[in-house]
Design a protein around this motif. Structure first.
Motif: not given
Lengths: 355, 307, 499
Positions: A228-230, A232, C341, C355
């Protein structure tokens, strides 16, 4: 509703762990033929019995809180930094040498020592992060191995080039630092020093940092779900090196605080023997990497240790009961992580999209 | 340099390889069923202590080794239960067990022997040294290979036994299958959990032996934290050897040799602090050749996908 | 009758995957089971193979009622299944993969020589040659498929279930597989084939059963039907055309040209993909999942490196740029798999919401809680997201509400280019309407939208232009106004475009 439930759950589980730890401790006490209540009473007295013991507990908690905070930062980002011991030792060594050899007034020496500790320990830790992000070398293992190299190197430095040859002592240690560069004590005649205030301020600061800054946000998201961080737009490699630097720097600060506030020199093996770094990691695990919680967990562990010493002075029960209780606490915490894992799986299943 | 690389260096290397090798083999079996065992360090420590305790209680070396294996088996059951049944994070469980091992051994050292730091009894017998008949008369080789403790030979035999078990028997084949693709193994009706338990128990027994060699192999004593990172080095040996017994043996030989060399170099007026770094430095350099699987794959594996 | 499945119903909570499904199989027959994604084909076969138990209904084999608790029971009754994702052990040899579970032994030892002999004899018997000593990891997917079938035969299967058997094969491998199936059927083996690919089904099967939304819409003899009729039986519903204006499209916002990703399989994951999306245009990418759509999305958004080609967004060359750079150049992205994701389940609704919005919700690195609250609660209202509070953890939200949160987050970027991948997967009708409405609104606002969906109806409803992906290639481009579902289904299944 959910928030209240979460808070309650967050509180109940550590309490359960403490109860379990004390129960197992009681069994161990019975095994060595001690009186459980009497022993625990002595333990309590040893940790909080009077002002001296209380401040002594706080002094011992200081490096544990600091190390715990550093480790918590890395854990929060999902990086298993097990290198706190080496980072702390290098920080302590750098602080001692800087305070000894930098000219100038005491305050300058003190600040320079802190900065040196932060930079050296931070770089040492960031090196492991770099090895992982650049070469894919398992961070957990490299940080563990780097501990040994760091402590051996520090040992060498004080056994040879920087050995204190002024006294008659054969110990591997540096000379004593100038009194003007030492951390002031918080109370006359008590062991607790400025480092404790720094640790508490840092715990609050990190709590605010995690909650209210964009970097803290990125760290939390990386630890929660790296994909998720990647997705984003968070760059994992960069974040890893930065957070490992800060994590190591705080462990280095812990070392500096021990040198400037308690030991006034770097003595080979004194930090590792006291197990500060591993207690700090335990505190982090107990508090699930929450900064404020880590500070409290560090206090608890410190109290177990100083209380254990008090208990040993006044009963026949050995001090090592404390390590049993600590270990059981940690075991329960791994089980706690399981419970949240099961919860997550259930939440996933609720979605019900079958195919 | 002649003095450096003499016979006794290689003999010492062999002695120091044994604990690393035994533990690394255990780690390899665990890795083969998909469990990354960070708790090796703690398991060896428990083994080392219980070997001394068994020796103290029974006075018999055989019983001591047996006792050490049994204690480590029980200890490894904890690892198995938490990581297989409770599905807790294997790494956290491993770390927790290392803490527990430290706590248990220091406490027991105090509670049973009433000493702090180390227990040593000069009358206590160590592991018997075997002289191998014909071999001992071969000039150089005899001095290196013969006269080692019985567990050194056991370690060598175990390498071969494990190699045969994994690659020649049906049970070993199924163990490999369970680790290679657990979903496929389950679809064939193989019992993956049971297999994982077997692997962890084998690992426990091997760590028990590793501990016994450590505390009874050369000097008969136990000191707090005497494993001193060997469990972690063994873990790297497992990774470098690709969890293949022969490969693990090769990697362990390298690390054991470095350890022996580090002791030996002290005689050359190199400070012990510097020489003692050698095994760790070599281990880290060796890790460059072992690549982690990318974090994306790890995350995909652990994250519950909605599909 | 060799096999009868009688009135099978399977529900997961409120969702019914199979409703009163009856299905049967004769000896020596090839019976195809077809239907759209989510029609309930795989569920039915998982029930037959003992991996799921039916809510109601029963199974008979040779007239005898049977109950399966796990795959071992099914295997005992001579049922074998070749899964869509192969159940093979890549590090093992072909022979080892074929005999596993029924290994020939000499006392405790695994008799590998015998295993090789058995492999050779079974492969000769059924005329499916393999190299027994070759590692499966080194085999092509077609060879792996063959190993799977031989494994099932080695287990003694008489009924063989093939789940999407040709999805990953090259045309030549497909031909070989179909020939093998026919010859095995001639030797008395019976097959159930799950597939989307109508041409292959028409070629190989004797009878065809069509499932739609968990219900059988008909069983027909292959000789008495055609692909168009089957397509209608599969889709079967009238499209509700949404109100939409005809827009003059503007300049291209994204230009993908010649993008390839080789991967480590025989076929490249992406094969020279080129297309543009213009201002005010929705381009739909249709295709059966697993034909390169995921890779294409990850390549465009910077999550996967490409081997060849260039990607230009808003006149900036972003080939090889970081995710952040690409997002800054004007991309927003509704990801195809929300849990993998799209969110961090342990984090709160507002944390998941910001985000990509840090620039507007923070000042000098400090998060502005008030701005975050305003922003996210506006989404909660506009998209009717059901959540306890903004501090509720994402894991407590239902799939549909979580999806609405993600869509809201990405639409709020107001970016010139928006990727919408499976925007309505697993959400209820209400949420679907809201999401579709919002996508069309972005189109009115002249954003360029790339819509990737395995739901053909969704693409037909929203897109202006339709690209069809098959095996990592774009195999057709159609005008949505004139294209028919039959045309697209054919292309998706690897057929040739008609007209």
């Amino acid at each position: 509703m959910d928030k209240l439930k979460d808070t309650l759950q967050a509180l109940i589980q550590p309490l359960l762990a403490i109860v379990a730890g004390l129960l197992v401790g009681a069994i161990a006490i019975l095994l060595v033929g001690g009186d459980v209540l009497e022993t625990y009473r002595e333990m309590w007295k040893g940790a909080f019995g009077n002002f001296f013991f209380l401040t002594n507990t706080l002094a011992r908690a200081t490096p544990i809180i600091l190390v715990g905070l550093g480790v918590a930062l890395a854990f929060r980002a999902g990086f298993f930094n097990m290198g706190a011991e080496g980072q702390m030792v290098l920080g302590a060594l750098s602080a001692a040498l800087t305070a000894l050899y930098i000219p100038g007034p005491g305050l300058i020496k003190m600040l320079a020592a802190i900065i040196a500790a932060i930079i050296v320990a931070g770089l040492w830790s960031a090196f492991a992060g770099w090895l992982d992000s650049r070469f894919g070398m398992n961070l957990l293992i490299t940080t563990l191995l780097l501990n040994y190299i760091a402590t051996l190197f520090a040992g060498y430095m004080v056994a040879y080039p920087f050995k204190d040859r002024t006294g008659s002592s054969a110990l591997s240690q540096t000379q004593m630092i100038d009194a003007s560069a030492m951390f002031p004590k918080l109370f006359q005649g008590m062991t607790v020093h400025l480092g404790f205030v720094i640790a508490i301020v840092l715990a609050l600061g990190m709590h605010l940092f995690m909650k209210h800054t964009t970097k803290g946000y990125e760290i939390r998201m990386m630890g929660g779900n790296p994909l998720f961080a990647s997705y984003g737009g968070v760059n994992r490699g960069k974040l890893m090196i930065i957070s490992m630097f800060v994590s190591g720097a705080i462990a280095g600060l812990a070392g500096a605080s021990e040198v400037l506030g308690t030991q006034y020199r770097f003595l080979d093996g004194s930090l590792t023997a006291a197990n500060y770094a591993w207690s700090g990691i335990m505190a982090t695990l107990l508090a699930n990497s929450n900064p404020i919680g880590t500070a409290f967990a560090a206090l608890l562990l410190s109290a177990l240790q100083t209380g254990g010493m008090g208990m040993e002075r006044n009963t026949d029960v050995p001090l090592e009961i404390s390590s049993i209780i600590q270990a059981v606490l940690i075991l329960f915490i791994s089980a706690k992580i399981t419970i949240s894992f099961i919860k997550r799986k259930k939440a996933g299943a609720k979605d019900g999209s079958a195919v | 340099m002649d003095q450096l690389f003499d016979v006794s260096l290689f003999a010492a290397a062999l002695r120091m390889v044994a604990p690393i090798l035994l533990a690394a083999l255990g780690g390899a079996i665990c890795a083969r069923v998909g469990l990354f065992n960070v708790g090796l360090e703690g398991m060896i420590l428990v083994g080392a202590f219980s070997a001394i305790l068994g020796n103290y209680l029974t006075g018999s070396i055989t019983m001591a080794v047996l006792f050490s294996v049994v204690c480590t088996l029980v200890f490894s059951l904890l690892f198995a239960y938490m990581s297989i049944n409770l599905q807790a994070n294997v790494i956290v469980v491993g770390i927790a067990l290392n803490f527990l091992a430290t706590g248990l051994t220091t406490f027991s050292l105090r509670a049973i022997f009433d000493v702090k730091g180390a227990y040593y009894d000069k009358d206590m017998k160590g592991l018997p040294k075997l002289d191998i008949p014909v071999l001992k008369d071969i000039p150089w080789l005899g001095d290196v290979l013969s006269g080692q403790s019985i567990l050194v030979y056991a370690a060598i035999i175990i390498v071969i036994v494990l190699q045969i078990y994994l690659y020649k028997t049906v049970a070993g084949f199924r163990l490999l299958a369970a680790g290679e693709n657990p979903i496929a193994a389950r679809s064939l009706g193989l019992h993956v959990k049971k297999t994982q338990y077997v692997a962890v128990l084998i690992c426990g027994a091997l760590c028990g032996l590793a501990g016994a060699q450590l505390s009874l192999g050369n000097v008969t004593m136990f000191t707090e934290g005497m494993t001193n990172g060997r469990g972690f080095i063994a873990l790297v040996a497992t990774m470098l050897g690709q969890s293949n017994p022969i490969g693990v043996a090769g990697a362990s030989l390298l690390f054991g040799f470095m350890e022996a060399l580090s002791y030996r170099l002290q005689n050359f007026s190199i400070p012990s602090n510097i020489t003692a770094m050698l095994p760790f430095v070599v281990t880290i350099i060796a890790m460059i050749f072992f690549k982690n699987s990318g974090y994306k794959d790890e995350a995909k594996k652990s994250s519950g996908s909605s599909r | 009758m060799l096999l009868e499945m009688d009135s099978i119903t399977k529900s997961y909570g409120l969702v019914t995957a199979n409703r009163n499904v009856s299905f049967n199989l004769r000896k020596g027959e090839v019976h195809a089971l077809i239907g759209e994604n989510g029609a309930g084909k795989t569920t039915l076969m998982r029930i037959l193979y003992g991996m799921e138990s039916p809510t109601s209904g029963h199974i008979k084999i040779n007239g005898q009622p049977v109950v399966f608790h796990d795959p071992t029971d099914a295997i005992k009754h001579k049922i074998g299944m070749v899964h869509q994702h192969f159940m093979l052990f890549p590090a093992f040899s072909i022979a080892e993969n074929i005999v596993i579970g029924r290994e020939p032994k000499k006392s405790m030892m695994f008799d590998r020589k015998k295993a090789i002999e058995e492999t050779i004899s079974i492969s000769e018997k059924y005329n499916m040659p393999v190299d027994p000593k070759k590692k499966v990891a080194d085999c092509s997917l077609g060879m792996q498929q063959r190993v799977e079938i031989l494994k099932v035969l080695h287990q003694g299967a008489e009924i063989i279930i093939l789940d999407e058997p040709t999805g990953v094969l090259t045309p030549l491998e497909v031909k070989e597989l179909l020939a093998s199936i026919k010859s095995l059927a001639a030797q008395g083996k019976s097959f159930i084939i799950i597939s989307h690919k109508l041409s292959e089904i028409m070629e190989v099967s004797d009878r065809i059963t069509v499932l739609r939304d968990g219900v059988v819409t008909g069983t027909v003899n292959a000789g008495e039907t055609n692909e168009e009729q089957l397509s209608r039986m599969m889709v079967g519903r009238e499209l509700v055309k949404l109100e939409r204006s005809t827009l003059e499209t503007g300049k291209p916002v994204i230009d993908v040209s010649g993008v390839s990703i080789k991967g480590n399989k025989a076929k490249p994951l992406l094969d020279r993909i080129s297309f543009q999306v213009r201002e005010g245009e929705i381009v739909g990418v249709a295709g059966i999942s697993g034909n390169g759509q995921s890779e294409l999305l990850q390549a465009i958004s910077g999550l996967m490196a490409i081997d060849e080609g260039t990607i230009v967004i808003q006149d900036q060359n972003v080939t090889g740029a970081s995710v952040k750079q690409i997002r800054d150049s004007g991309l927003a992205h509704i990801p195809e798999d929300r849990y993998l994701w799209g969110v961090s389940k342990e984090a709160t609704v507002s944390d998941n919401g910001i985000m990509g919005h840090l620039a507007s919700t923070s000042k000098r690195g400090i998060l502005n809680r008030k701005a975050i609250r305003t922003l996210v609660s506006e989404w909660v209202d506009r998209f009717a997201i059901k959540t306890g509070s903004l501090n509720t953890k994402a894991q407590y939200l239902s799939g549909g509400n979580l999806q609405k949160l993600i869509v809201a987050r990405e639409i709020a970027q107001q970016s010139p280019f928006l990727i919408a991948a499976e925007p309505t997967r697993g959400v209820d009708v209400g949420a679907m309407e809201i999401i579709h409405g919002e996508l069309l609104k972005r189109r009115e606002e002249r954003a360029a939208i790339l819509l990737v969906s395995s739901e053909l109806t969704e693409i037909m409803k929203l897109a202006d232009r339709i690209l069809v992906m098959y095996e990592g290639k774009i195999v057709g481009e159609l005008d949505a106004a004139t294209a028919t579902e039959e045309q697209i289904s054919l292309l998706m299944a690897g057929g040739k475009a008609v007209g």
